[in-house]
Design a protein around this motif. Structure first.
Motif, PDB file in Angstrom:
ATOM      1  N   ARG A   1      18.268  64.631  19.963  1.00 22.51           N
ATOM      2  CA  ARG A   1      18.541  63.902  18.422  1.00 22.51           C
ATOM      3  C   ARG A   1      19.540  64.115  17.928  1.00 22.51           C
ATOM      4  NH1 ARG A   1      16.294  70.715  17.988  1.00 22.51           N
ATOM      5  NH2 ARG A   1      16.874  69.952  15.800  1.00 22.51           N
ATOM      6  N   PHE A   2      20.535  64.575  18.316  1.00 21.36           N
ATOM      7  CA  PHE A   2      21.843  63.876  17.296  1.00 21.36           C
ATOM      8  C   PHE A   2      23.200  63.085  18.618  1.00 21.36           C
ATOM      9  CE2 PHE A   2      20.733  67.675  15.046  1.00 21.36           C
ATOM     10  CZ  PHE A   2      21.373  67.407  13.819  1.00 21.36           C
TER      11      PHE A   2
ATOM     12  N   THR B   1      23.430  70.129  26.801  1.00 21.80           N
ATOM     13  CA  THR B   1      23.639  70.575  28.059  1.00 21.80           C
ATOM     14  C   THR B   1      21.633  70.654  27.804  1.00 21.80           C
ATOM     15  OG1 THR B   1      23.729  72.626  28.096  1.00 21.80           O
ATOM     16  CG2 THR B   1      25.563  71.180  28.894  1.00 21.80           C
ATOM     17  N   LEU B   2      21.298  71.039  26.505  1.00 23.82           N
ATOM     18  CA  LEU B   2      19.433  71.380  26.721  1.00 23.82           C
ATOM     19  C   LEU B   2      19.059  70.025  26.348  1.00 23.82           C
ATOM     20  CD1 LEU B   2      20.583  74.093  23.598  1.00 23.82           C
ATOM     21  CD2 LEU B   2      20.149  74.062  25.818  1.00 23.82           C
TER      22      LEU B   2
ATOM     23  N   PRO C   1      14.463  74.861  14.091  1.00 25.95           N
ATOM     24  CA  PRO C   1      14.132  74.033  14.784  1.00 25.95           C
ATOM     25  C   PRO C   1      14.536  74.970  16.721  1.00 25.95           C
ATOM     26  CG  PRO C   1      15.806  72.680  14.035  1.00 25.95           C
ATOM     27  CD  PRO C   1      15.528  74.406  13.319  1.00 25.95           C
ATOM     28  N   PRO C   2      13.167  74.770  17.487  1.00 23.48           N
ATOM     29  CA  PRO C   2      14.284  75.165  18.573  1.00 23.48           C
ATOM     30  C   PRO C   2      15.233  73.946  18.678  1.00 23.48           C
ATOM     31  CG  PRO C   2      11.951  74.310  18.098  1.00 23.48           C
ATOM     32  CD  PRO C   2      12.243  74.354  16.915  1.00 23.48           C
ATOM     33  N   LEU C   3      16.077  74.161  19.570  1.00 22.51           N
ATOM     34  CA  LEU C   3      17.076  73.562  19.827  1.00 22.51           C
ATOM     35  C   LEU C   3      16.734  73.106  21.939  1.00 22.51           C
ATOM     36  CD1 LEU C   3      20.423  75.419  18.876  1.00 22.51           C
ATOM     37  CD2 LEU C   3      19.236  74.097  17.607  1.00 22.51           C
TER      38      LEU C   3
ATOM     39  N   HIS D   1      16.960  80.245  16.287  1.00 24.49           N
ATOM     40  CA  HIS D   1      16.501  78.968  17.165  1.00 24.49           C
ATOM     41  C   HIS D   1      16.166  79.300  18.163  1.00 24.49           C
ATOM     42  CE1 HIS D   1      18.314  75.813  14.564  1.00 24.49           C
ATOM     43  NE2 HIS D   1      19.741  76.939  14.581  1.00 24.49           N
ATOM     44  N   ALA D   2      15.086  78.606  18.271  1.00 22.76           N
ATOM     45  CA  ALA D   2      14.848  78.936  19.879  1.00 22.76           C
ATOM     46  C   ALA D   2      16.088  78.084  20.417  1.00 22.76           C
ATOM     47  CB  ALA D   2      13.377  79.110  20.305  1.00 22.76           C
TER      48      ALA D   2
END
Length: 125
Positions: free
Chosen positions: A78-79, A124-125, A70-72, A57-58
């Motif tokens: 998303r979740f 945090t992303l 997929p990029p995180l 993952h990126a």
């Protein structure tokens, strides 16, 4: 006869309640993660010999990311259900039996505590 039936009913209720406290994935944090929890989660996610999320993952701030997964990004959006993100890391085969993602928890690669810290970081992303 009523006393044993009542006792059995009470014991069954207690067993159900106790079981729900230990249900897999069993990860909902009772308190907000600390800065230290988030830093430890990031360290695990970026560590090539532990979480190794960067292999596939990126992730913002990560060096030499993979592109299999997929990029995180926007992980909380998303979740929104933290348990689902935990379950995805614990054993993604439940959602997709053909996944390339390793079952980090089910295969004892990471502990529940470590996965929780990674989730703290990912949120945090």
């Amino acid at each position: 006869m009523r006393y044993p039936a009542k006792l059995i009913s009470t014991m069954a209720s207690a067993a159900v309640l106790t079981g729900s406290l230990y249900a897999l994935p069993g990860t909902a944090s009772a308190s907000e993660p600390t800065a230290a929890d988030i830093a430890q989660g990031k360290a695990l996610a970026f560590n090539r010999s532990e979480g190794n999320c960067l292999a596939c993952h990126a992730i913002k701030g990560g060096n030499m990311p993979g592109d299999i997964g997929p990029p995180l990004v926007a992980m909380k959006a998303r979740f929104p259900d933290r348990e689902k993100l935990f379950a995805q890391i614990w054993d993604p085969r439940h959602n997709n039996p053909q996944t390339a993602m390793p079952p980090f928890g089910a295969n004892h690669i990471l502990t529940k505590e470590q996965i929780n810290k990674i989730v703290d970081f990912l949120y945090t992303l």
